[in-house]
Design a protein around this motif. Sequence first.
Motif, short mmCIF file in Angstrom:
data_model
loop_
_atom_site.label_atom_id
_atom_site.label_comp_id
_atom_site.label_asym_id
_atom_site.label_seq_id
_atom_site.Cartn_x
_atom_site.Cartn_y
_atom_site.Cartn_z
N PRO A 11 57.18 35.55 19.53
CA PRO A 11 58.37 36.40 19.43
C PRO A 11 59.60 35.65 18.92
O PRO A 11 59.80 34.48 19.22
CB PRO A 11 58.59 36.89 20.87
N GLY A 12 60.39 36.34 18.14
CA GLY A 12 61.70 35.88 17.69
C GLY A 12 61.70 34.49 17.08
O GLY A 12 60.81 34.14 16.30
N PRO A 13 62.68 33.67 17.46
CA PRO A 13 62.84 32.35 16.86
C PRO A 13 61.75 31.36 17.26
O PRO A 13 61.63 30.30 16.66
CB PRO A 13 64.21 31.89 17.36
N LEU A 14 60.92 31.69 18.25
CA LEU A 14 59.84 30.78 18.64
C LEU A 14 58.83 30.60 17.51
O LEU A 14 58.22 29.55 17.38
CB LEU A 14 59.12 31.30 19.88
N GLU A 15 58.65 31.63 16.69
CA GLU A 15 57.68 31.54 15.60
C GLU A 15 58.05 30.44 14.61
O GLU A 15 57.19 29.67 14.18
CB GLU A 15 57.52 32.88 14.89
N GLU A 16 59.31 30.36 14.27
CA GLU A 16 59.75 29.32 13.33
C GLU A 16 59.44 27.93 13.89
O GLU A 16 58.97 27.05 13.17
CB GLU A 16 61.24 29.46 13.04
N TYR A 17 59.68 27.75 15.19
CA TYR A 17 59.40 26.46 15.81
C TYR A 17 57.89 26.21 15.88
O TYR A 17 57.42 25.12 15.51
CB TYR A 17 60.01 26.42 17.22
N ALA A 18 57.12 27.19 16.33
CA ALA A 18 55.67 27.02 16.47
C ALA A 18 55.02 26.75 15.12
O ALA A 18 54.08 25.95 15.03
CB ALA A 18 55.06 28.27 17.11
N ALA A 19 55.50 27.38 14.06
CA ALA A 19 54.91 27.21 12.73
C ALA A 19 55.00 25.77 12.24
O ALA A 19 54.19 25.34 11.41
CB ALA A 19 55.60 28.15 11.75
N ARG A 20 55.94 25.00 12.77
CA ARG A 20 56.07 23.59 12.37
C ARG A 20 54.83 22.77 12.73
O ARG A 20 54.59 21.72 12.16
CB ARG A 20 57.28 22.95 13.04
N PHE A 21 54.05 23.24 13.70
CA PHE A 21 52.89 22.50 14.18
C PHE A 21 51.59 23.01 13.59
O PHE A 21 50.52 22.45 13.85
CB PHE A 21 52.82 22.57 15.71
N ASP A 22 51.64 24.07 12.79
CA ASP A 22 50.42 24.68 12.28
C ASP A 22 49.54 23.73 11.48
O ASP A 22 48.32 23.81 11.54
CB ASP A 22 50.74 25.92 11.45
N ASP A 23 50.13 22.81 10.74
CA ASP A 23 49.32 21.87 9.95
C ASP A 23 48.53 20.91 10.84
O ASP A 23 47.50 20.37 10.42
CB ASP A 23 50.20 21.06 8.99
N LEU A 24 49.00 20.67 12.06
CA LEU A 24 48.31 19.78 12.99
C LEU A 24 47.22 20.49 13.77
O LEU A 24 46.33 19.84 14.33
CB LEU A 24 49.30 19.18 13.99
N LEU A 25 47.29 21.82 13.84
CA LEU A 25 46.36 22.60 14.65
C LEU A 25 45.30 23.20 13.73
O LEU A 25 45.60 24.02 12.87
CB LEU A 25 47.11 23.67 15.43
N VAL A 26 44.06 22.79 13.94
CA VAL A 26 42.98 23.14 13.02
C VAL A 26 42.54 24.60 13.16
O VAL A 26 42.35 25.30 12.18
CB VAL A 26 41.78 22.20 13.26
N SER A 27 42.41 25.08 14.38
CA SER A 27 41.81 26.40 14.59
C SER A 27 42.86 27.45 14.94
O SER A 27 43.96 27.15 15.38
CB SER A 27 40.77 26.34 15.71
N LEU A 28 42.46 28.69 14.76
CA LEU A 28 43.29 29.82 15.15
C LEU A 28 43.57 29.78 16.65
O LEU A 28 44.69 30.04 17.09
CB LEU A 28 42.60 31.14 14.77
N ALA A 29 42.57 29.41 17.44
CA ALA A 29 42.74 29.35 18.90
C ALA A 29 43.82 28.33 19.29
O ALA A 29 44.60 28.57 20.20
CB ALA A 29 41.42 29.00 19.58
N GLN A 30 43.87 27.21 18.59
CA GLN A 30 44.89 26.20 18.88
C GLN A 30 46.28 26.73 18.53
O GLN A 30 47.23 26.55 19.29
CB GLN A 30 44.61 24.92 18.09
N ARG A 31 46.41 27.37 17.37
CA ARG A 31 47.71 27.90 16.96
C ARG A 31 48.15 29.02 17.91
O ARG A 31 49.32 29.09 18.29
CB ARG A 31 47.65 28.39 15.51
N ARG A 32 47.23 29.88 18.31
CA ARG A 32 47.54 30.95 19.26
C ARG A 32 47.91 30.37 20.61
O ARG A 32 48.86 30.82 21.26
CB ARG A 32 46.35 31.91 19.40
N GLY A 33 47.18 29.33 21.06
CA GLY A 33 47.46 28.70 22.34
C GLY A 33 48.86 28.12 22.39
O GLY A 33 49.56 28.27 23.40
N LEU A 34 49.29 27.47 21.32
CA LEU A 34 50.65 26.93 21.28
C LEU A 34 51.68 28.05 21.41
O LEU A 34 52.64 27.94 22.18
CB LEU A 34 50.89 26.15 19.99
N ARG A 35 51.49 29.13 20.69
CA ARG A 35 52.43 30.25 20.74
C ARG A 35 52.47 30.90 22.12
O ARG A 35 53.54 31.22 22.64
CB ARG A 35 52.09 31.27 19.65
#
Length: 166
Positions: A11-35
Motif C-alpha cells: 500500500p501507498g509509499p511502501l511499494e516504492e521502498y519495497a521495489a528497491r529490493f526486488d532485484d535481490l529477491l528471486v521469487s514472487l514469494a520473497q517479494r510478496r513476503g517483504l511487502r
Amino acid sequence: MTERRACPPAPGPLEEYAARFDDLLVSLAQRRGLREYLTALLAPRDRNKTLTCLAGAEPVTGSKDAAVQRLQFFLDLAALFMWAPDTRILSHPLRVAKNELTAVTGVMQGTFTRPMPVGKGGFIQPTGKKYAINMATVGIWNRRGTMDEEFLFRDNQTFYSQIGLG
C-alpha cells in the motif's frame, strides 16, 4: 527463461521502498513476503508487534496460521539473503505429491559475499566462497491451496565447510 511474475503492490509509499529490493529477491514469494512484512510492521496495532500480531492472528493459538508461518519463513530466509544475496534454487529434480503432502529436492546455491551477523553486534566477514548444497522440503497444504507448514532440510556441515566456516 520464464518471465518474472508481477507482485501485488504494497500500500501507498511502501511499494516504492519495497521495489528497491526486488532485484535481490528471486521469487514472487520473497517479494510478496517483504511487502507483507513491511505492511504489517508499519501498520498501527493495538498490541505488541509479535509475529502473530504482524500476521493478524491471535497470540499463541494463531501461531500455526498460514500467514504467521509464511512471515516466519520469510524472516528466516531473509537472514540468509543478507550475507548471500545471490542465493537461489535453480532446479527441483524430484517433486512428489500425495493428498496434502509435497516433497521437493533441489540444489541451493549462492556466494558468501556480505558480512554474516552472529548476534550482539558481531559479524563474520565474507569469504567470497560459493556453495551448492542439496536440500529437501516437505510441505503440508490446506484445502485453500496454501501451505500450512514447511520443513526444510539441508546439510549444514557441508554448507559451512563450503563457505569456509567448517
